[in-house]
Write an enzyme that holds these catalytic residues in place. Structure first.
Site, PDB file in Angstrom:
ATOM      1  N   LYS A 206      36.305  31.752  40.891  1.00  0.00           N
ATOM      2  CA  LYS A 206      36.315  31.472  42.337  1.00  0.00           C
ATOM      3  C   LYS A 206      35.070  32.044  43.018  1.00  0.00           C
ATOM      4  O   LYS A 206      34.452  31.391  43.848  1.00  0.00           O
ATOM      5  CB  LYS A 206      37.578  32.076  42.996  1.00  0.00           C
ATOM      6  CG  LYS A 206      38.878  31.510  42.468  1.00  0.00           C
ATOM      7  CD  LYS A 206      40.075  32.201  43.082  1.00  0.00           C
ATOM      8  CE  LYS A 206      40.252  33.636  42.641  1.00  0.00           C
ATOM      9  NZ  LYS A 206      40.548  33.849  41.233  1.00  0.00           N
TER      10      LYS A 206
ATOM     11  N   GLN B  88      43.184  35.806  43.439  1.00  0.00           N
ATOM     12  CA  GLN B  88      44.209  35.571  42.402  1.00  0.00           C
ATOM     13  C   GLN B  88      44.352  34.064  42.137  1.00  0.00           C
ATOM     14  O   GLN B  88      43.378  33.343  42.262  1.00  0.00           O
ATOM     15  CB  GLN B  88      45.555  36.202  42.798  1.00  0.00           C
ATOM     16  CG  GLN B  88      45.562  37.734  42.769  1.00  0.00           C
ATOM     17  CD  GLN B  88      44.985  38.375  44.016  1.00  0.00           C
ATOM     18  OE1 GLN B  88      45.365  38.052  45.115  1.00  0.00           O
ATOM     19  NE2 GLN B  88      44.071  39.318  43.846  1.00  0.00           N
TER      20      GLN B  88
HETATM   21  P1  GDP Z   1      37.206  35.031  39.953  1.00  0.00           P
HETATM   22  O1  GDP Z   1      38.090  36.226  40.032  1.00  0.00           O
HETATM   23  O2  GDP Z   1      37.968  33.754  40.016  1.00  0.00           O
HETATM   24  O3  GDP Z   1      36.089  35.070  40.957  1.00  0.00           O
HETATM   25  O4  GDP Z   1      36.544  35.046  38.511  1.00  0.00           O
HETATM   26  P2  GDP Z   1      35.881  36.319  37.781  1.00  0.00           P
HETATM   27  O5  GDP Z   1      34.545  36.552  38.389  1.00  0.00           O
HETATM   28  O6  GDP Z   1      36.833  37.453  37.734  1.00  0.00           O
HETATM   29  O7  GDP Z   1      35.786  35.785  36.300  1.00  0.00           O
HETATM   30  C1  GDP Z   1      35.029  34.665  35.961  1.00  0.00           C
HETATM   31  C2  GDP Z   1      33.914  35.111  34.979  1.00  0.00           C
HETATM   32  O8  GDP Z   1      33.339  33.976  34.390  1.00  0.00           O
HETATM   33  C3  GDP Z   1      32.779  35.854  35.656  1.00  0.00           C
HETATM   34  O9  GDP Z   1      32.268  36.793  34.770  1.00  0.00           O
HETATM   35  C4  GDP Z   1      31.754  34.765  35.935  1.00  0.00           C
HETATM   36  O10 GDP Z   1      30.423  35.259  35.966  1.00  0.00           O
HETATM   37  C5  GDP Z   1      31.951  33.880  34.749  1.00  0.00           C
HETATM   38  N1  GDP Z   1      31.747  32.443  34.988  1.00  0.00           N
HETATM   39  C6  GDP Z   1      31.987  31.717  36.123  1.00  0.00           C
HETATM   40  N2  GDP Z   1      31.731  30.414  35.886  1.00  0.00           N
HETATM   41  C7  GDP Z   1      31.329  30.310  34.612  1.00  0.00           C
HETATM   42  C8  GDP Z   1      30.955  29.211  33.771  1.00  0.00           C
HETATM   43  O11 GDP Z   1      30.952  28.046  34.166  1.00  0.00           O
HETATM   44  N3  GDP Z   1      30.626  29.513  32.480  1.00  0.00           N
HETATM   45  C9  GDP Z   1      30.631  30.783  31.989  1.00  0.00           C
HETATM   46  N4  GDP Z   1      30.312  30.973  30.729  1.00  0.00           N
HETATM   47  N5  GDP Z   1      30.993  31.831  32.750  1.00  0.00           N
HETATM   48  C10 GDP Z   1      31.344  31.601  34.041  1.00  0.00           C
HETATM   49  P1  IMO Z   2      41.004  37.515  41.007  1.00  0.00           P
HETATM   50  O1  IMO Z   2      40.843  37.306  42.491  1.00  0.00           O
HETATM   51  C1  IMO Z   2      43.621  38.098  37.608  1.00  0.00           C
HETATM   52  C2  IMO Z   2      47.317  40.348  38.292  1.00  0.00           C
HETATM   53  C3  IMO Z   2      47.440  41.698  37.629  1.00  0.00           C
HETATM   54  C4  IMO Z   2      48.938  41.743  37.388  1.00  0.00           C
HETATM   55  C5  IMO Z   2      49.491  41.073  38.638  1.00  0.00           C
HETATM   56  C6  IMO Z   2      49.937  42.038  39.731  1.00  0.00           C
HETATM   57  O2  IMO Z   2      39.911  38.270  40.380  1.00  0.00           O
HETATM   58  O3  IMO Z   2      41.312  36.226  40.337  1.00  0.00           O
HETATM   59  P2  IMO Z   2      48.628  43.536  41.490  1.00  0.00           P
HETATM   60  O4  IMO Z   2      47.642  44.632  41.305  1.00  0.00           O
HETATM   61  O5  IMO Z   2      48.134  42.389  42.310  1.00  0.00           O
HETATM   62  O6  IMO Z   2      49.959  44.021  41.992  1.00  0.00           O
HETATM   63  O7  IMO Z   2      48.910  42.978  40.002  1.00  0.00           O
HETATM   64  O8  IMO Z   2      48.451  40.255  39.131  1.00  0.00           O
HETATM   65  N1  IMO Z   2      46.120  40.159  39.141  1.00  0.00           N
HETATM   66  C7  IMO Z   2      45.057  39.419  38.787  1.00  0.00           C
HETATM   67  N2  IMO Z   2      44.787  38.774  37.640  1.00  0.00           N
HETATM   68  N3  IMO Z   2      42.769  38.020  38.639  1.00  0.00           N
HETATM   69  C8  IMO Z   2      43.053  38.635  39.814  1.00  0.00           C
HETATM   70  O9  IMO Z   2      42.289  38.483  40.909  1.00  0.00           O
HETATM   71  C9  IMO Z   2      44.212  39.419  39.907  1.00  0.00           C
HETATM   72  N4  IMO Z   2      44.764  40.176  40.879  1.00  0.00           N
HETATM   73  C10 IMO Z   2      45.937  40.617  40.402  1.00  0.00           C
HETATM   74  O10 IMO Z   2      46.692  41.754  36.435  1.00  0.00           O
HETATM   75  O11 IMO Z   2      49.265  40.935  36.288  1.00  0.00           O
END
Ligand code: GDP
Ligand code: IMO
Ligand code: MG
Length: 431
Positions: A16, A223
């Site tokens: 995201k 999330q």
């Molecule tokens: P979010 O919580 O939804 O914002 O996602 P996160 O940042 O926690 O996790 C997504 C991970 O995948 C991050 O390390 C990004 O840098 C990486 N990422 C996002 N888009 C891509 C993609 O298209 N390809 C690859 N390989 N990595 C990506």
């Molecule tokens: P983003 O925005 C993935 C999960 C936790 C746990 C459950 C409850 O990065 O996608 P909490 O601390 O919210 O009470 O935990 O939700 N969880 C996530 N998993 N990405 C997240 O956020 C999360 N935020 C909470 O691992 O299972």
């Protein structure tokens, strides 16, 4: 009205942050509307890597960034995150950043309770991020919360503190813990108050003004739908509504303001924490997905569980959240597999299901039914146009959109901001 609402359509970490950062340059304001610093978003821009938890992902492009009332705000985590980003050259001032003054606060006592409960639950733990999210939301609906606006009235906090501490002291006693140190809490709040208050305002008013001027608002969900407190894999969920409808209530705008709902969908599936996961792979394929996708949590560093794409779950998420189009991310992680699989239904006690049932025992018992497709040898990593994609990867994308009954608007092919393929512009296309 050209607004866009971004939500995760799986269990979070769909990418995201990357997509919001990419879209932010086309928006006039980015608004976080739920969750807290349990979120963790990684943004990659050239040789710079930004890790955000609480700040809206529009902050890096300098777009007006707003924390809405639906967020639970840890003021100390906020300060640390702002200082970290300023250290990376990001400008954060009351000009480009605002916090809803009716936002409830996460206090150290919430983090304590989160930890105590998880430890006591043993193997039955939820696997929370340990940030105090659940207890803070409980106090909000329990009408005991201390809110951002209270920081301007700390001399009159006594009755609210009494109410809050009476509740927490009873819970703490049950865990053999000492009562809350009120003096310390009040002193800490006094110290942090000026920092938070410089950004605090009734953001619904600011958003009303922005909207009147015809600005484009980008709502940023944290999330994912499967972690939604109503629609997710209860009780293994977070404590807020993560669906698109929350964008309005969590920021102070009407339900017609959400615009194009962009569901962020990973080309396979991951989950961090406990709970059911039908397509989870504990074999070398799951390990390969985790390694290629660098599937470690941004917030807690925990290894994410990995599995094949589950079209049943995503179709359900898209329906529940009224998704107009999806951004399919991490397609490159599937490069080089001889075959790839997609879950198209479940088997439960001899019956075939085309949806994910509500009961936790059924959710844990469903067996995935797979469809297998030929993989692709060529790399998609860094592709920036449809023409750069191998034919088999295009077939995979087309099959995904068919099964989830929702069109693809964007495809992401690496962590880098610009490695993004635009199929339909969510700010222009009205679905
Ligand atoms: P979010 O919580 O939804 O914002 O996602 P996160 O940042 O926690 O996790 C997504 C991970 O995948 C991050 O390390 C990004 O840098 C990486 N990422 C996002 N888009 C891509 C993609 O298209 N390809 C690859 N390989 N990595 C990506
Ligand atoms: P983003 O925005 C993935 C999960 C936790 C746990 C459950 C409850 O990065 O996608 P909490 O601390 O919210 O009470 O935990 O939700 N969880 C996530 N998993 N990405 C997240 O956020 C999360 N935020 C909470 O691992 O299972
Ligand atoms: Mg994340």
């Amino acid at each position: 009205m050209a607004n866009v609402t971004v939500i995760g359509a799986q269990w979070g970490d769909e990418g995201k942050g990357k997509i919001v950062d990419w879209l932010a340059s086309r928006a006039d304001a980015v608004v976080r509307f739920q969750g807290g610093h349990n979120a963790g978003h990684t943004l990659v821009v050239g040789d710079k890597v930004y890790k955000l938890s609480l700040l809206p992902s529009g902050i890096v492009t300098g777009t007006l960034s707003i924390i809405g009332n639906g967020v639970v705000l840890d003021p100390w985590a906020l300060k640390a995150e702002i200082e970290k980003l300023e250290g990376q050259g990001v400008t954060i001032t009351p000009e480009n950043f605002a916090i809803a003054d009716n936002c409830p606060l996460i206090l150290p006592l919430h983090r304590d309770l989160d930890g105590l409960r998880e430890t006591a639950a043993g193997a039955g733990k939820i696997g929370t991020t340990g940030r105090g999210i659940g207890p803070a939301y409980e106090d909000k609906v329990g009408r005991r919360a201390i809110r951002v606006c209270d920081l301007a009235h700390l001399d009159h906090l006594e009755p609210q503190l009494d109410r809050l501490c009476a509740h927490h002291d009873a819970l703490r006693a049950g865990f053999d813990q000492p009562p809350v140190d009120r003096e310390e809490l009040l002193a800490d709040l006094r110290e942090i108050a000026p920092f938070v208050l410089q950004f605090a305002q009734p953001v619904w008013k600011r958003l009303k003004k922005v909207r009147k001027a015809g600005a484009k608002i980008l709502f940023e969900g944290a999330q994912g739908v499967l972690l939604d407190v109503d629609h997710g894999t209860y009780p293994f969920v977070t404590s807020s509504n993560t669906v698109s409808g929350t964008a309005a209530a969590g920021s102070g705008l009407g339900p017609g303001s959400t615009g194009f709902v962009l569901g962020i969908v990973k080309a396979y599936t991951t989950r961090v924490g406990s709970g059911p996961f039908p397509t989870e792979l504990s074999d070398d394929v799951g390990q390969r997905l985790g390694e290629r996708g660098h599937e470690f949590g941004t917030v807690t560093g925990r290894q994410r569980r990995c599995g094949w794409f589950d079209a049943v779950l995503v179709r359900q998420s898209c329906a529940i959240s009224g998704v107009t189009g999806i951004a399919l991310t991490k397609l490159d992680v599937l490069d080089g597999f001889d075959t790839v699989r997609i879950c198209t239904g479940y088997r439960l006690h001899g019956k075939i299901l085309d949806y994910f049932p509500s009961h936790a025992a059924d959710q844990a018992a469903v067996e995935p039914i797979y469809e297998e497709m030929e993989g692709w040898r060529e790399t998609t990593a860094g592709a920036r146009s449809w023409a750069d994609l191998p034919a088999q990867a295009i077939k995979y994308i087309q099959r995904v959109q068919e099964l989830i009954e929702t069109p693809v608007a964007l495809v992401s092919t690496s962590p880098e901001r610009e490695d993004t393929i635009l199929v339909r512009d969510p700010f222009v296309d009205r679905g």
